[in-house]
Motif scaffolding. Structure first.
Motif, mmCIF file in Angstrom:
data_model
loop_
_atom_site.group_PDB
_atom_site.id
_atom_site.type_symbol
_atom_site.label_atom_id
_atom_site.label_comp_id
_atom_site.label_asym_id
_atom_site.label_seq_id
_atom_site.Cartn_x
_atom_site.Cartn_y
_atom_site.Cartn_z
ATOM 1 N N MET A 75 31.173 67.060 39.493
ATOM 2 C CA MET A 75 30.015 66.277 39.066
ATOM 3 C C MET A 75 28.803 67.157 38.768
ATOM 4 O O MET A 75 28.025 66.860 37.862
ATOM 5 N N GLY A 79 27.432 66.647 35.199
ATOM 6 C CA GLY A 79 26.184 65.903 35.148
ATOM 7 C C GLY A 79 24.933 66.758 35.128
ATOM 8 O O GLY A 79 23.915 66.339 34.580
ATOM 9 N N TYR A 171 29.103 61.132 34.569
ATOM 10 C CA TYR A 171 28.559 61.446 35.893
ATOM 11 C C TYR A 171 28.003 60.194 36.558
ATOM 12 O O TYR A 171 28.247 59.943 37.744
#
Length: 296
Positions: A75, A79, A171
């Motif tokens: 992540m 993200g 994300y």
């Protein structure tokens, strides 16, 4: 000051203005610092702040963090590092206005992602909103000349920004299954991953001879993106969610392209053309229709 911090509308308006300022900062950075070096130094600054703020809590929750390290790595790369790398790189090829408007499509991308990931139902109004928003992005990418679709000559920067938004939407959808880690230690963990994964990008930029070392203007930009989008906006958004809930707070991301459409011409002198206005109306209108369908 406390009264302002307890007002969700002022808190979230400030959050989205800071995010819009990030788009302007990405344009101001051109020629003063290279994109991947900016990404790396941004996370150096943000991480330094987070260590001071959340270092103790991070150590206390280390067992939970270590147990979910793979999730945090994936992540953080998608993200944080991926989004920011594409975000700042896109600024070399497109305008802050375009960046802000395309960023306003994230809520609809999240809606589509939630459908495929969790089979979250999409109503008729939501489907209409998705289509209208996508039309707005096409209008923006083709600068109002839809015949360019046949020639496939899109603005490269717009496509990079679309890819950045897609990654951030993934994300956001994945946050539904976020590990049980407190907000600040969680953000500190992601910041560590973001800094580590930005090192290869900055190294590749250096190896290619494309590194631009920061001058005084770049240092001010680094300070802004590290402190405000990287730290202050995160805390303000958390406060907004605390005050009115994640659903209502999430709608405020739609204000980012509005702020950018104002700040871009004011600070950068960018032209606000008719296709910007049309794309802005279509993107925000589509999102509004989609959200009304969600509420229904």
């Amino acid at each position: 000051m406390r009264r302002l911090y307890d007002n969700p509308y002022l808190v979230l308006a400030a959050t989205t203005m800071i995010w819009a300022g990030n788009a302007v900062a990405s344009r101001l950075a051109i020629g003063h610092i290279s994109p991947m070096l900016l990404v790396q130094l941004r996370w150096v600054g943000t991480l330094a702040i987070m260590v001071v703020v959340a270092g103790h809590a991070f150590r206390e929750e280390w067992p939970a963090i270590r147990a979910n390290i793979l999730w945090l790595v994936i992540m953080g790369v998608i993200g944080f590092t991926g989004f920011n790398a594409l975000f700042y790189l896109s600024a070399k090829y497109t305008t802050a206005v375009n960046i802000g408007i395309i960023q306003g499509s994230i809520p609809v991308m999240v809606l589509i992602g939630a459908f495929f990931a969790y089979r979250t139902a999409i109503t008729g109004l939501q489907a209409i909103g998705i289509v209208v928003t996508l039309i707005g992005i096409v209008v923006l990418a083709t600068q109002g000349h839809l015949e360019l679709l046949l020639q496939m000559t899109f603005n490269f920067g717009d496509l990079l920004m679309l890819a950045a938004c897609l990654g951030y939407a993934i994300y956001t959808v994945a946050l539904r299954n976020r590990p049980k880690i407190s907000a600040q230690p969680f953000f500190l963990g992601l910041s560590l991953v973001a800094l580590a994964s930005s090192l290869p990008l900055a190294s590749a930029e250096y190896a290619a001879g494309q590194t631009i070392w920061p001058d005084w203007q770049a240092l001010l930009i680094i300070a802004y993106v590290a402190v405000f989008p990287g730290f202050v906006a995160q805390l303000l958004f958390m406060r907004g969610v605390e005050l009115i809930g994640p659903g209502r707070a999430g709608l405020w991301v739609n204000l980012v392209p509005v702020w950018t459409a104002v700040l871009g011409p004011l600070i950068l002198g960018e032209v606000f053309a008719w296709y910007h206005a049309l794309a802005l109306v279509l993107v925000l209108g589509g999102i509004a229709v989609a959200e009304s369908g969600k509420r229904a």
